[in-house]
Design a protein around this motif. Structure first.
Motif, PDB file in Angstrom:
ATOM      1  N   THR A   2       0.844  -1.199   0.000  1.00 41.02           N
ATOM      2  CA  THR A   2       0.000   0.000   0.000  1.00 41.02           C
ATOM      3  C   THR A   2       0.881   1.252   0.000  1.00 41.02           C
ATOM      4  O   THR A   2       1.801   1.374   0.807  1.00 41.02           O
ATOM      5  N   ALA A   4       0.725   4.946   0.791  1.00 34.86           N
ATOM      6  CA  ALA A   4      -0.096   5.981   1.432  1.00 34.86           C
ATOM      7  C   ALA A   4       0.388   7.343   0.941  1.00 34.86           C
ATOM      8  O   ALA A   4       1.436   7.840   1.344  1.00 34.86           O
ATOM      9  N   LYS A   6      -0.490  10.293   1.539  1.00 31.34           N
ATOM     10  CA  LYS A   6      -0.348  11.390   2.500  1.00 31.34           C
ATOM     11  C   LYS A   6       1.059  11.446   3.094  1.00 31.34           C
ATOM     12  O   LYS A   6       1.466  12.475   3.629  1.00 31.34           O
ATOM     13  N   THR A  10       0.045  16.449   1.741  1.00 35.06           N
ATOM     14  CA  THR A  10      -1.413  16.473   1.580  1.00 35.06           C
ATOM     15  C   THR A  10      -1.842  17.417   0.451  1.00 35.06           C
ATOM     16  O   THR A  10      -2.976  17.397   0.019  1.00 35.06           O
ATOM     17  N   ASP A  41      -3.320   4.696  -1.865  1.00 33.05           N
ATOM     18  CA  ASP A  41      -4.359   5.177  -0.958  1.00 33.05           C
ATOM     19  C   ASP A  41      -4.344   6.705  -0.892  1.00 33.05           C
ATOM     20  O   ASP A  41      -3.339   7.305  -0.509  1.00 33.05           O
ATOM     21  N   GLU A  43      -6.295   8.514   1.001  1.00 29.62           N
ATOM     22  CA  GLU A  43      -6.825   8.973   2.292  1.00 29.62           C
ATOM     23  C   GLU A  43      -5.921  10.097   2.848  1.00 29.62           C
ATOM     24  O   GLU A  43      -4.697   9.972   2.828  1.00 29.62           O
ATOM     25  N   GLY A  44      -6.538  11.201   3.259  1.00 35.06           N
ATOM     26  CA  GLY A  44      -5.770  12.308   3.843  1.00 35.06           C
ATOM     27  C   GLY A  44      -5.233  13.297   2.825  1.00 35.06           C
ATOM     28  O   GLY A  44      -4.684  14.333   3.205  1.00 35.06           O
ATOM     29  N   GLN A  71      -7.521   3.808  -4.049  1.00 35.02           N
ATOM     30  CA  GLN A  71      -8.411   3.705  -2.885  1.00 35.02           C
ATOM     31  C   GLN A  71      -8.684   5.071  -2.254  1.00 35.02           C
ATOM     32  O   GLN A  71      -7.813   5.947  -2.275  1.00 35.02           O
ATOM     33  N   ASN A  72      -9.878   5.248  -1.681  1.00 41.94           N
ATOM     34  CA  ASN A  72     -10.268   6.518  -1.021  1.00 41.94           C
ATOM     35  C   ASN A  72     -10.118   7.704  -1.971  1.00 41.94           C
ATOM     36  O   ASN A  72      -9.390   8.656  -1.699  1.00 41.94           O
ATOM     37  N   THR A  73     -10.821   7.630  -3.074  1.00 37.56           N
ATOM     38  CA  THR A  73     -10.622   8.605  -4.155  1.00 37.56           C
ATOM     39  C   THR A  73     -11.775   9.607  -4.286  1.00 37.56           C
ATOM     40  O   THR A  73     -11.969  10.182  -5.343  1.00 37.56           O
ATOM     41  N   SER A  74     -12.541   9.806  -3.199  1.00 39.30           N
ATOM     42  CA  SER A  74     -13.742  10.639  -3.348  1.00 39.30           C
ATOM     43  C   SER A  74     -13.449  12.147  -3.433  1.00 39.30           C
ATOM     44  O   SER A  74     -14.290  12.914  -3.882  1.00 39.30           O
ATOM     45  N   ASN A  75     -12.278  12.582  -3.029  1.00 41.17           N
ATOM     46  CA  ASN A  75     -11.931  14.012  -3.103  1.00 41.17           C
ATOM     47  C   ASN A  75     -12.151  14.532  -4.535  1.00 41.17           C
ATOM     48  O   ASN A  75     -11.773  13.891  -5.514  1.00 41.17           O
TER      49      ASN A  75
END
Lengths: 96, 245
Positions: A2, A4, A6, A10, A41, A43-44, A71-75
């Protein structure tokens, strides 16, 4: 594995920092084994842009293809960046 | 950095209002001074006064048109990309705190980021006079201005599209076609991304972009499907962008 995002920051907007991020991460990527899934990912991440994505995400996609999972791509800026990167590079990122 | 403070008389002069007006603004909460104790003299932050006294577009325009090149005023000056990233991150945090921008702040930040980064990417090592960009924003007026005294889009794009004849064609290509002035890199999505975001932004957050390079100018609004480039009544070498939201 993974990744990350962030951990790189950010506000991921400049071409320079995207390039540096990939260079710095190459030693880690060396440990990726055949068929391993690479999860990126978001996220953040507050702000993402095509300049950064061009230098980091597109090379990862070219290398790992469908083994890349986003992953966590809603921004909203992440979504808008995917769209332009896909159009301009004639690629389709694998669905999350 | 400590803010530079001035007394009420100087603040009134800078804003071209009376001292009584400033006292009224203080009571109404419109412009709060800095006071060391509740009854001590009123002091005002010069940076805040500069923002209030002027229109960011006028500041940016004045700078790109200046015949004797000078650095922009310190609060607006980003001599290199690292300083721009720091200021952009600060803008992002401030936008995020605005209730109706909790989602859209990232689009605004990325648009400002792409425009500013474009200036640095295309002029690194080749700035004709002043190195770096002007980056100013006023969140009360909901405005962001970015400007550079770089080579301009025509000169940058002519390296890969020698047939480009004028600023108008170059600006159109930059916003509508896939091309980069950083050959041999096969990239150049920055301004296409900006167009995509501005024209498709959520209707709740209306974004308007005015962009000029050389004598060619355009304005993009939410919902626009076509790009219309016009010839401006003034011309300069670099790029000037003004975002209202």
């Amino acid at each position: 594995m993974t990744v990350a995002l962030k951990k790189f920051g950010t506000t991921l907007t400049s071409r320079q920092s995207g390039k540096e991020a990939l260079l710095a991460y190459e030693p880690v990527l060396k440990s990726v084994v055949a068929d391993e899934t690479i999860i990126v990912d978001f996220e953040g991440v507050n702000t993402f842009s095509p300049s950064w994505g061009d230098e980091f995400l597109v090379p990862l996609y070219r290398r790992y293809g469908d083994r890349l999972v986003l992953q966590n791509t809603s921004n909203l800026s992440v979504q808008a960046t995917f769209k332009i990167l896909e159009e301009s590079n004639s690629i389709t990122f694998p669905a999350a | 950095m400590e803010p530079k403070l001035v007394k009420i008389r100087e603040a009134a002069r800078m804003l071209n209002v009376s001292i009584d007006t400033l006292r009224r603004w203080d009571k109404a909460g419109k412009l709060k001074p800095v006071r060391l104790t509740p009854t001590s003299n009123r002091y005002y932050d010069v940076n805040e006064l500069m923002l209030l006294s002027s229109n960011l577009l006028a500041i940016a325009k004045r700078w790109v048109l200046e015949s004797s090149p000078q650095e922009p005023d310190a609060p607006f000056y980003c001599p290199d990309s690292a300083i721009f990233q720091t200021k952009l991150h600060k803008l992002e945090q401030q936008l995020q705190a605005i209730p109706d921008l909790r989602e859209e702040f990232s689009l605004l930040t990325s648009v400002a980021g792409e425009i500013g980064n474009n200036s640095f990417d295309h002029n690194l090592g080749s700035w004709p006079d002043v190195r770096g960009i002007l980056f100013a924003y006023d969140l009360k007026k909901r405005q962001i201005a970015l400007a550079d005294r770089g080579q301009g889009i025509l000169k940058t794009l002519q390296r890969v599209r020698p047939a480009l004849a004028d600023d108008e064609q170059a600006l159109m290509v930059a916003f509508t076609e896939r091309v980069t002035g950083r050959a041999p890199e096969g990239r150049g999505n920055g301004l296409k991304y900006v167009r995509e975001v501005v024209t498709n932004a959520n209707k709740a957050m209306k974004m308007i972009l005015s962009f000029q390079t050389g004598r060619a100018a355009l304005t993009l609004n939410n919902g626009d499907t076509a790009v219309r480039v016009i010839t401006s009544d003034f011309s300069f070498r670099g790029c000037l962008a003004f975002i209202e939201f």
